[in-house]
Design an enzyme around this catalytic site. Structure first.
Site, PDB file in Angstrom:
ATOM      1  CE  LYS A   1     -36.538 -18.779 -14.016  1.00 45.44           C
ATOM      2  NZ  LYS A   1     -36.750 -20.058 -13.274  1.00 45.44           N
TER       3      LYS A   1
ATOM      4  CE1 TYR B   1     -35.455 -23.298 -17.745  1.00 47.18           C
ATOM      5  CE2 TYR B   1     -37.620 -22.395 -18.293  1.00 47.18           C
ATOM      6  CZ  TYR B   1     -36.447 -22.345 -17.555  1.00 47.18           C
ATOM      7  OH  TYR B   1     -36.262 -21.350 -16.625  1.00 47.18           O
TER       8      TYR B   1
ATOM      9  CG  PHE C   1     -40.288 -29.269 -12.807  1.00 46.89           C
ATOM     10  CD1 PHE C   1     -39.553 -28.445 -13.641  1.00 46.89           C
ATOM     11  CD2 PHE C   1     -39.601 -30.193 -12.023  1.00 46.89           C
ATOM     12  CE1 PHE C   1     -38.168 -28.517 -13.702  1.00 46.89           C
ATOM     13  CE2 PHE C   1     -38.204 -30.286 -12.077  1.00 46.89           C
ATOM     14  CZ  PHE C   1     -37.492 -29.438 -12.918  1.00 46.89           C
TER      15      PHE C   1
ATOM     16  NE  ARG D   1     -26.704 -21.938 -11.313  1.00 47.94           N
ATOM     17  CZ  ARG D   1     -27.865 -22.535 -11.625  1.00 47.94           C
ATOM     18  NH1 ARG D   1     -28.512 -22.218 -12.744  1.00 47.94           N
ATOM     19  NH2 ARG D   1     -28.395 -23.403 -10.827  1.00 47.94           N
TER      20      ARG D   1
ATOM     21  CB  THR E   1     -33.385 -24.323  -7.710  1.00 46.34           C
ATOM     22  OG1 THR E   1     -32.177 -24.611  -8.420  1.00 46.34           O
ATOM     23  CG2 THR E   1     -34.566 -24.357  -8.665  1.00 46.34           C
TER      24      THR E   1
ATOM     25  NE  ARG F   1     -33.221 -18.897  -8.853  1.00 45.11           N
ATOM     26  CZ  ARG F   1     -32.708 -19.894  -9.552  1.00 45.11           C
ATOM     27  NH1 ARG F   1     -31.825 -20.702  -8.995  1.00 45.11           N
ATOM     28  NH2 ARG F   1     -33.063 -20.108 -10.797  1.00 45.11           N
TER      29      ARG F   1
ATOM     30  CG  ASN G   1     -36.648 -19.833  -9.532  1.00 45.59           C
ATOM     31  OD1 ASN G   1     -36.931 -19.293 -10.593  1.00 45.59           O
ATOM     32  ND2 ASN G   1     -36.001 -20.974  -9.476  1.00 45.59           N
TER      33      ASN G   1
ATOM     34  CG  HIS H   1     -32.362 -19.097 -16.678  1.00 42.97           C
ATOM     35  ND1 HIS H   1     -32.415 -20.461 -16.524  1.00 42.97           N
ATOM     36  CD2 HIS H   1     -31.399 -18.855 -17.613  1.00 42.97           C
ATOM     37  CE1 HIS H   1     -31.525 -21.020 -17.343  1.00 42.97           C
ATOM     38  NE2 HIS H   1     -30.903 -20.067 -18.018  1.00 42.97           N
TER      39      HIS H   1
ATOM     40  CD  GLU I   1     -29.171 -21.188 -20.772  1.00 44.51           C
ATOM     41  OE1 GLU I   1     -29.505 -22.261 -20.256  1.00 44.51           O
ATOM     42  OE2 GLU I   1     -28.907 -20.160 -20.108  1.00 44.51           O
TER      43      GLU I   1
END
Ligand code: IDP
Ligand code: MG
Length: 136
Positions: free
Chosen positions: A12, A52, A60, A88, A94, A105, A115, A118, A129
């Site tokens: 990100k 998203y 948010f 993950r 998160t 993270r 964070n 993704h 995706e």
């Protein structure tokens, strides 16, 4: 039995901006992910809104879409046995404050919104995706 999967990973804007891309890519490699494809892109807000879409009712959502479109990101197709779940796990919770020691993270995240990474949360979403970013 092997269960090779592909998943989508994004580094990100907060991490790209801090020049952490190579360090994060190295984390994937040492954890035995193959990086099949990667590209650095900057997406528009409307592209972020599409990406998203599942979060469109969340409070948010608008900030999240502003954020993902705020600067360059690195998108990658990762491959490994159980890649979706393994990624993950490597990413951690998160919220970086709640992420376990050793996770990406925990190491790199600044806050719940910034964070750093993704990762797709299911095989079906991984397919969608990957298609979203690597149509060709
Ligand atoms: P995930 O990235 O761990 O899958 P999701 O619940 O899918 O988490 O949320 C997508 C992204 O939205 C998160 O990575 C985070 O950047 C942001 N986000 C999630 N929850 C909040 C929140 O409560 N406040 C602000 N941003 C949030
Ligand atoms: Mg998610």
């Amino acid at each position: 039995m092997s269960n090779i999967q592909k998943t989508l990973s994004i580094i990100k804007p907060d991490a790209v901006e801090r020049n952490l891309s190579e360090e994060i890519k190295n984390e994937f490699k040492i954890n035995n992910f193959n990086i099949l494809k990667e590209k650095k892109v900057k997406i528009t807000k409307s592209e972020a809104e599409k990406f998203y879409q599942v979060h469109q009712t969340k409070p948010f959502y608008n900030d999240l879409c502003d954020y993902l479109s705020s600067g360059p990101i690195v998108v990658m197709i990762l491959e490994k046995d159980d890649a979706v779940l393994e990624n993950r796990k490597l990413m951690g919770a998160t919220d970086p404050k709640k992420a376990e020691e050793g996770t990406l993270r925990k190491k790199f995240g600044i806050s719940i919104d910034k964070n750093s990474v993704h990762g797709s949360d299911s095989i079906e979403n991984a397919k969608q995706e990957i298609e979203f970013f690597f149509k060709d």
